[in-house]
Design a protein around this motif. Structure first.
Motif, PDB file in Angstrom:
ATOM      1  N   GLY A 140      44.129  33.871  36.657  1.00  0.00           N
ATOM      2  CA  GLY A 140      43.897  34.183  38.068  1.00  0.00           C
ATOM      3  C   GLY A 140      44.115  32.979  38.963  1.00  0.00           C
ATOM      4  N   GLU A 141      43.583  31.814  38.554  1.00  0.00           N
ATOM      5  CA  GLU A 141      43.774  30.590  39.328  1.00  0.00           C
ATOM      6  C   GLU A 141      45.244  30.198  39.383  1.00  0.00           C
ATOM      7  OE1 GLU A 141      39.784  29.610  37.158  1.00  0.00           O
ATOM      8  OE2 GLU A 141      41.444  31.039  36.951  1.00  0.00           O
ATOM      9  N   ASN A 142      45.960  30.335  38.264  1.00  0.00           N
ATOM     10  CA  ASN A 142      47.369  29.956  38.223  1.00  0.00           C
ATOM     11  C   ASN A 142      48.225  30.865  39.101  1.00  0.00           C
ATOM     12  OD1 ASN A 142      48.267  27.684  36.245  1.00  0.00           O
ATOM     13  ND2 ASN A 142      46.557  28.691  35.198  1.00  0.00           N
ATOM     14  N   ILE A 143      47.918  32.156  39.090  1.00  0.00           N
ATOM     15  CA  ILE A 143      48.649  33.085  39.957  1.00  0.00           C
ATOM     16  C   ILE A 143      48.428  32.700  41.421  1.00  0.00           C
ATOM     17  CG2 ILE A 143      48.736  35.459  40.795  1.00  0.00           C
ATOM     18  CD1 ILE A 143      48.159  36.364  37.920  1.00  0.00           C
ATOM     19  N   ARG A 144      47.183  32.401  41.749  1.00  0.00           N
ATOM     20  CA  ARG A 144      46.824  32.051  43.129  1.00  0.00           C
ATOM     21  C   ARG A 144      47.525  30.763  43.579  1.00  0.00           C
ATOM     22  NH1 ARG A 144      42.611  33.247  46.582  1.00  0.00           N
ATOM     23  NH2 ARG A 144      42.063  31.603  48.045  1.00  0.00           N
ATOM     24  N   GLU A 145      47.616  29.787  42.675  1.00  0.00           N
ATOM     25  CA  GLU A 145      48.187  28.489  43.042  1.00  0.00           C
ATOM     26  C   GLU A 145      49.711  28.463  43.018  1.00  0.00           C
ATOM     27  OE1 GLU A 145      46.477  25.600  40.505  1.00  0.00           O
ATOM     28  OE2 GLU A 145      44.432  25.837  41.279  1.00  0.00           O
ATOM     29  N   VAL A 182      53.561  30.825  46.157  1.00  0.00           N
ATOM     30  CA  VAL A 182      53.481  30.083  47.417  1.00  0.00           C
ATOM     31  C   VAL A 182      53.460  31.011  48.630  1.00  0.00           C
ATOM     32  CG1 VAL A 182      54.589  28.325  48.828  1.00  0.00           C
ATOM     33  CG2 VAL A 182      54.661  28.138  46.323  1.00  0.00           C
ATOM     34  N   ASN A 183      54.274  32.051  48.603  1.00  0.00           N
ATOM     35  CA  ASN A 183      54.365  32.955  49.751  1.00  0.00           C
ATOM     36  C   ASN A 183      53.018  33.618  50.026  1.00  0.00           C
ATOM     37  OD1 ASN A 183      54.865  35.807  50.954  1.00  0.00           O
ATOM     38  ND2 ASN A 183      56.777  34.694  51.363  1.00  0.00           N
ATOM     39  N   PRO A 184      52.457  33.480  51.244  1.00  0.00           N
ATOM     40  CA  PRO A 184      51.127  34.027  51.548  1.00  0.00           C
ATOM     41  C   PRO A 184      51.020  35.541  51.339  1.00  0.00           C
ATOM     42  CG  PRO A 184      51.817  32.485  53.245  1.00  0.00           C
ATOM     43  CD  PRO A 184      53.003  32.728  52.379  1.00  0.00           C
ATOM     44  N   ALA A 185      52.066  36.270  51.734  1.00  0.00           N
ATOM     45  CA  ALA A 185      52.029  37.727  51.596  1.00  0.00           C
ATOM     46  C   ALA A 185      52.019  38.125  50.121  1.00  0.00           C
ATOM     47  CB  ALA A 185      53.226  38.361  52.302  1.00  0.00           C
ATOM     48  N   LEU A 186      52.905  37.495  49.316  1.00  0.00           N
ATOM     49  CA  LEU A 186      52.942  37.798  47.888  1.00  0.00           C
ATOM     50  C   LEU A 186      51.638  37.393  47.209  1.00  0.00           C
ATOM     51  CD1 LEU A 186      56.585  36.741  46.894  1.00  0.00           C
ATOM     52  CD2 LEU A 186      55.676  39.049  47.208  1.00  0.00           C
ATOM     53  N   LYS A 187      51.069  36.268  47.643  1.00  0.00           N
ATOM     54  CA  LYS A 187      49.800  35.812  47.068  1.00  0.00           C
ATOM     55  C   LYS A 187      48.697  36.828  47.343  1.00  0.00           C
ATOM     56  CE  LYS A 187      48.775  31.500  47.329  1.00  0.00           C
ATOM     57  NZ  LYS A 187      48.339  30.148  47.771  1.00  0.00           N
ATOM     58  N   ALA A 188      48.646  37.350  48.587  1.00  0.00           N
ATOM     59  CA  ALA A 188      47.627  38.338  48.949  1.00  0.00           C
ATOM     60  C   ALA A 188      47.795  39.617  48.133  1.00  0.00           C
ATOM     61  CB  ALA A 188      47.711  38.646  50.440  1.00  0.00           C
ATOM     62  N   ILE A 189      49.048  40.049  47.938  1.00  0.00           N
ATOM     63  CA  ILE A 189      49.317  41.245  47.136  1.00  0.00           C
ATOM     64  C   ILE A 189      48.886  41.023  45.695  1.00  0.00           C
ATOM     65  CG2 ILE A 189      51.144  42.706  46.186  1.00  0.00           C
ATOM     66  CD1 ILE A 189      52.664  42.269  48.827  1.00  0.00           C
ATOM     67  N   ALA A 190      49.206  39.842  45.150  1.00  0.00           N
ATOM     68  CA  ALA A 190      48.850  39.535  43.763  1.00  0.00           C
ATOM     69  C   ALA A 190      47.339  39.546  43.566  1.00  0.00           C
ATOM     70  CB  ALA A 190      49.427  38.169  43.369  1.00  0.00           C
ATOM     71  N   VAL A 191      46.612  38.924  44.494  1.00  0.00           N
ATOM     72  CA  VAL A 191      45.150  38.895  44.405  1.00  0.00           C
ATOM     73  C   VAL A 191      44.588  40.309  44.490  1.00  0.00           C
ATOM     74  CG1 VAL A 191      43.038  38.160  45.588  1.00  0.00           C
ATOM     75  CG2 VAL A 191      44.925  36.551  45.290  1.00  0.00           C
ATOM     76  N   LEU A 192      45.143  41.128  45.387  1.00  0.00           N
ATOM     77  CA  LEU A 192      44.674  42.503  45.538  1.00  0.00           C
ATOM     78  C   LEU A 192      44.907  43.306  44.265  1.00  0.00           C
ATOM     79  CD1 LEU A 192      43.486  44.661  47.415  1.00  0.00           C
ATOM     80  CD2 LEU A 192      45.831  45.191  48.154  1.00  0.00           C
ATOM     81  N   ILE A 193      46.063  43.115  43.647  1.00  0.00           N
ATOM     82  CA  ILE A 193      46.372  43.821  42.396  1.00  0.00           C
ATOM     83  C   ILE A 193      45.368  43.456  41.311  1.00  0.00           C
ATOM     84  CG2 ILE A 193      48.029  43.933  40.488  1.00  0.00           C
ATOM     85  CD1 ILE A 193      50.253  43.731  42.605  1.00  0.00           C
TER      86      ILE A 193
END
Length: 409
Positions: A68-73, A76-87
């Protein structure tokens, strides 16, 4: 070798995580309905799980962070990061809430087979409270040792049941190495792979290895742990298929679940065989009842950027929510809460290939240096990823069909 075997631990958590009531039921149905012919699917599932879990373990040791931490870090793209966290939040957190009830009920069914005078509505919450105490301790070592003990219990019980069922060795070898699939076997194959290659275990493994190992030099120990533990888990699953095949294939006996198999074994193999399978079913349910909340906490806190501390309030809140829902619904006698299961099915249909893609992505990041994926890692990972995409497609079709049936469409 004995010294190396002492390092076994995090891999046992993964074996404990994927051998749950769903796996026992799917393997039981596979053996009872298709005989030994689908053993190859379980062999493939085991190898695929080892490949992905080795990646997760390597990531956790090198970065000392969870998936989870690695995906978040690394996104880089804020939109993709938000989608990944939501998933991650929807699929892992909500999905584990849905399946926690089945884990507790599955464990209680095993105990009810042995002690029928006590209903599952009592056993389920009791197991949940024991899981609560273990998780509340915040001690990774205690949890690891406890789950290792239950994996050993499962090994002994299911292996013994398979042996006494007097299986056909030739048919076993053919089923393992000569792939075949009947007209009605595809969904069973999907089930066998889907209950073994479990997305939340990738989060659990990446986080748990960092609790055990701190140096990249320990990757070899982690790799041995992964191969031995998950290999043992695969053998346990195969032994259930073998038991069901030897005992029920071609007899016309209706077997709907692992609990049914435990009850039906008594007239065939004697009273003690029912006890063995009942104990194995209990261990399968209880281990998953512990690993599901734990992995949900690791994944959720990692994705949200919270501190990775098993004794922190935020970490405990996550696993307590997952466990509390399971305890309440198991006390109400809800073995298959329809809405929750539908949500979990929809989430898992999408989550497996997406999480697999995330894993391959972060393992190719330059920050990992010489420990990032080699070409052969990527080739194997992409092959398995393609298989998970097929699973996702079939699972979504099944979900839509089920939903239409419920809505009367």
């Amino acid at each position: 070798m004995l010294e190396k075997l002492k390092n076994i631990g995090p891999g046992a958590l993964i074996a404990a995580g994927f051998i749950g009531p769903g796996t026992v039921t799917t393997c039981t149905l596979s053996g009872a309905n298709s005989g030994y012919t689908l053993l190859w699917a379980m062999l493939f599932s085991t190898i695929a799980t080892i490949i992905f879990q080795e990646m997760a373990a390597r990531l956790g040791i090198v970065t000392q962070k969870g998936l989870g931490e690695n995906i978040r870090e690394k996104i880089v793209n804020p939109a993709l990061k938000a989608i990944a966290v939501l998933i991650v939040l929807v699929a892992i957190f909500v999905g584990n809430i849905a399946y926690e009830t089945g884990n507790l009920v599955g464990g209680s069914m095993g105990l009810s087979t042995i002690v029928p005078s006590v209903p599952t509505q009592i056993w389920g919450p009791a197991l949940g409270l024991i899981a609560f105490l273990l998780l509340w301790s915040g001690s990774y070592k205690k949890i690891e040792k406890f789950l290792m003990a239950l994996v050993i219990v499962m090994s002994i019980t299911f292996f013994t049941t398979a042996i006494v069922s007097k299986p056909d060795i030739g048919a076993i070898i053919k089923g393992l190495f000569v792939p075949s699939i009947g007209a009605n076997d595809f969904l069973t194959v999907v089930g066998l792979i889907g209950t073994t290659v479990v997305p939340y275990n990738l989060f659990l493994h990446a986080s748990s290895v960092s609790e055990r190992w701190k140096n990249p030099e320990d990757i070899k120990s982690a790799r041995l742990d992964t191969i031995l533990s998950i290999g043992l888990g695969g053998l346990i699953s195969m032994s259930i298929i073998i038991s069901a095949s030897a005992s029920f294939y071609g007899t016309g006996t209706t077997i709907a679940s692992g609990a049914d198999m435990a009850a039906q074994l008594q007239p065939l193999l004697g009273e003690w065989a029912k006890w063995l399978f009942g104990i194995g079913l209990f261990a399968a349910g209880f281990t998953s009842a512990i690993t599901a909340p734990l992995s949900a906490a690791f994944a959720t806190t990692g994705a949200l950027g919270f501190e990775k501390d098993m004794k922190s309030a935020k970490f405990r809140v996550v696993w307590m929510i997952v466990l509390a829902v399971g305890i309440i619904l198991s006390a109400l006698g809800m073995s298959s809460p329809t809405q929750l299961i539908l949500v979990a099915q929809a989430a898992n249909a999408v989550i497996l290939p997406i999480i697999a893609a995330f894993l391959i992505f972060v393992l190719n990041h330059d920050d990992l240096g010489k420990y990032k994926n080699k070409l052969w890692n990527n080739i194997l990972g992409i092959i398995i990823l393609c298989v998970t995409l097929v699973l996702a497609y079939r699972s979504l079709l099944s979900f839509v069909t089920t939903l239409k049936g419920i809505l009367g469409m």
